[in-house]
Design a protein around this motif. Sequence first.
Motif, PDB file in Angstrom:
ATOM      1  N   MET A 261       4.483  -9.561  11.418  1.00  0.00           N
ATOM      2  CA  MET A 261       5.735 -10.272  11.398  1.00  0.00           C
ATOM      3  C   MET A 261       6.313 -10.241  12.804  1.00  0.00           C
ATOM      4  N   ALA A 262       6.743 -11.401  13.278  1.00  0.00           N
ATOM      5  CA  ALA A 262       7.340 -11.469  14.604  1.00  0.00           C
ATOM      6  C   ALA A 262       8.773 -11.966  14.490  1.00  0.00           C
ATOM      7  N   ILE A 263       9.700 -11.060  14.734  1.00  0.00           N
ATOM      8  CA  ILE A 263      11.110 -11.402  14.698  1.00  0.00           C
ATOM      9  C   ILE A 263      11.643 -11.295  16.112  1.00  0.00           C
ATOM     10  N   THR A 264      12.349 -12.322  16.560  1.00  0.00           N
ATOM     11  CA  THR A 264      13.024 -12.238  17.848  1.00  0.00           C
ATOM     12  C   THR A 264      14.520 -12.373  17.614  1.00  0.00           C
ATOM     13  N   ARG A 265      15.264 -11.556  18.307  1.00  0.00           N
ATOM     14  CA  ARG A 265      16.728 -11.590  18.277  1.00  0.00           C
ATOM     15  C   ARG A 265      17.183 -11.813  19.706  1.00  0.00           C
ATOM     16  N   THR A 266      17.637 -13.020  19.999  1.00  0.00           N
ATOM     17  CA  THR A 266      18.050 -13.365  21.352  1.00  0.00           C
ATOM     18  C   THR A 266      19.567 -13.371  21.421  1.00  0.00           C
ATOM     19  N   LEU A 267      20.120 -12.561  22.309  1.00  0.00           N
ATOM     20  CA  LEU A 267      21.558 -12.506  22.485  1.00  0.00           C
ATOM     21  C   LEU A 267      22.009 -13.773  23.201  1.00  0.00           C
ATOM     22  N   ILE A 268      22.908 -14.525  22.559  1.00  0.00           N
ATOM     23  CA  ILE A 268      23.406 -15.779  23.107  1.00  0.00           C
ATOM     24  C   ILE A 268      24.722 -15.564  23.843  1.00  0.00           C
ATOM     25  N   ASP A 269      25.608 -14.766  23.263  1.00  0.00           N
ATOM     26  CA  ASP A 269      26.927 -14.553  23.858  1.00  0.00           C
ATOM     27  C   ASP A 269      27.484 -13.223  23.377  1.00  0.00           C
ATOM     28  N   THR A 270      28.397 -12.679  24.136  1.00  0.00           N
ATOM     29  CA  THR A 270      29.060 -11.443  23.751  1.00  0.00           C
ATOM     30  C   THR A 270      30.498 -11.472  24.258  1.00  0.00           C
TER      31      THR A 270
ATOM     32  N   TYR B 291      17.669 -17.857   1.352  1.00  0.00           N
ATOM     33  CA  TYR B 291      17.433 -18.465   0.041  1.00  0.00           C
ATOM     34  C   TYR B 291      17.263 -19.966   0.196  1.00  0.00           C
ATOM     35  N   THR B 292      16.523 -20.571  -0.728  1.00  0.00           N
ATOM     36  CA  THR B 292      16.425 -22.029  -0.742  1.00  0.00           C
ATOM     37  C   THR B 292      17.616 -22.576  -1.505  1.00  0.00           C
ATOM     38  N   THR B 293      18.190 -23.659  -1.021  1.00  0.00           N
ATOM     39  CA  THR B 293      19.341 -24.242  -1.705  1.00  0.00           C
ATOM     40  C   THR B 293      18.921 -25.020  -2.947  1.00  0.00           C
ATOM     41  N   ALA B 294      17.649 -25.386  -3.034  1.00  0.00           N
ATOM     42  CA  ALA B 294      17.181 -26.156  -4.188  1.00  0.00           C
ATOM     43  C   ALA B 294      17.257 -25.362  -5.490  1.00  0.00           C
ATOM     44  N   ASP B 295      16.833 -24.093  -5.442  1.00  0.00           N
ATOM     45  CA  ASP B 295      16.812 -23.302  -6.681  1.00  0.00           C
ATOM     46  C   ASP B 295      17.494 -21.940  -6.554  1.00  0.00           C
ATOM     47  N   GLY B 296      17.980 -21.610  -5.369  1.00  0.00           N
ATOM     48  CA  GLY B 296      18.679 -20.340  -5.171  1.00  0.00           C
ATOM     49  C   GLY B 296      17.770 -19.137  -5.096  1.00  0.00           C
ATOM     50  N   ALA B 297      16.460 -19.362  -5.034  1.00  0.00           N
ATOM     51  CA  ALA B 297      15.501 -18.251  -4.966  1.00  0.00           C
ATOM     52  C   ALA B 297      15.304 -17.824  -3.512  1.00  0.00           C
TER      53      ALA B 297
ATOM     54  N   GLY C 242      14.204  -9.602   3.356  1.00  0.00           N
ATOM     55  CA  GLY C 242      15.090  -9.932   4.441  1.00  0.00           C
ATOM     56  C   GLY C 242      14.677  -9.538   5.842  1.00  0.00           C
ATOM     57  N   ILE C 243      15.519  -9.976   6.787  1.00  0.00           N
ATOM     58  CA  ILE C 243      15.338  -9.732   8.215  1.00  0.00           C
ATOM     59  C   ILE C 243      16.273  -8.596   8.611  1.00  0.00           C
TER      60      ILE C 243
ATOM     61  N   VAL D 223      13.499 -17.062  -0.162  1.00  0.00           N
ATOM     62  CA  VAL D 223      12.343 -17.668   0.482  1.00  0.00           C
ATOM     63  C   VAL D 223      11.150 -16.731   0.287  1.00  0.00           C
ATOM     64  N   VAL D 224      10.002 -17.303   0.014  1.00  0.00           N
ATOM     65  CA  VAL D 224       8.821 -16.466  -0.243  1.00  0.00           C
ATOM     66  C   VAL D 224       8.328 -15.819   1.043  1.00  0.00           C
ATOM     67  N   ALA D 225       7.634 -14.714   0.873  1.00  0.00           N
ATOM     68  CA  ALA D 225       7.099 -13.973   2.011  1.00  0.00           C
ATOM     69  C   ALA D 225       6.185 -14.851   2.843  1.00  0.00           C
ATOM     70  N   VAL D 226       6.121 -14.584   4.100  1.00  0.00           N
ATOM     71  CA  VAL D 226       5.315 -15.206   5.157  1.00  0.00           C
ATOM     72  C   VAL D 226       5.719 -16.635   5.497  1.00  0.00           C
ATOM     73  N   VAL D 227       6.859 -17.109   5.013  1.00  0.00           N
ATOM     74  CA  VAL D 227       7.345 -18.427   5.418  1.00  0.00           C
ATOM     75  C   VAL D 227       7.764 -18.349   6.880  1.00  0.00           C
ATOM     76  N   ASP D 228       7.379 -19.361   7.650  1.00  0.00           N
ATOM     77  CA  ASP D 228       7.731 -19.440   9.067  1.00  0.00           C
ATOM     78  C   ASP D 228       9.099 -20.092   9.189  1.00  0.00           C
ATOM     79  N   LEU D 229      10.075 -19.347   9.730  1.00  0.00           N
ATOM     80  CA  LEU D 229      11.440 -19.850   9.848  1.00  0.00           C
ATOM     81  C   LEU D 229      11.752 -20.390  11.242  1.00  0.00           C
ATOM     82  N   THR D 230      10.739 -20.655  12.059  1.00  0.00           N
ATOM     83  CA  THR D 230      10.995 -21.063  13.443  1.00  0.00           C
ATOM     84  C   THR D 230      11.600 -22.454  13.551  1.00  0.00           C
ATOM     85  N   THR D 231      11.384 -23.339  12.572  1.00  0.00           N
ATOM     86  CA  THR D 231      11.942 -24.690  12.668  1.00  0.00           C
ATOM     87  C   THR D 231      13.437 -24.712  12.401  1.00  0.00           C
ATOM     88  N   GLY D 232      13.959 -23.668  11.831  1.00  0.00           N
ATOM     89  CA  GLY D 232      15.387 -23.584  11.560  1.00  0.00           C
ATOM     90  C   GLY D 232      15.876 -22.189  11.874  1.00  0.00           C
TER      91      GLY D 232
END
Length: 99
Positions: A1-10, A73-79, A32-33, A81-90
């Motif tokens: 799993m590759a998670i990046t947390r980039t500080l934008i502002d403080t 969570y997905t807004t379609a069914d409130g479930a 979760g993250i 997000v399943v494991a290993v979904v790539d969230l980079t597009t959003g």
Amino acid sequence: MAITRTLIDTTVIGDKRMHIFRVIDTSYATGGISMTAALCGMSALDVLIPIPAGAVPTWSCVWDYTNNKILVYTTADGAEVVAVVDLTTGPIYAIVIGS
């Protein structure tokens, strides 16, 4: 799993600090993250507001205060997000307030 947390502002608000992070997870893990105080450069988190952004408007995010995680969570069914979904597009933006 590759998670990046980039500080934008403080900024400082009274005796609290506020950070804005851009969070990207290339392989979401069920449950979760992790967004602990230490990962946010703080000693304690008071509030974390996750905001989904980008190309995937079908997600909603919440902060699990007890476990210090952002849950997606997905807004379609409130479930969750399943494991290993790539969230980079959003990416998820997180407003973090703490000390």
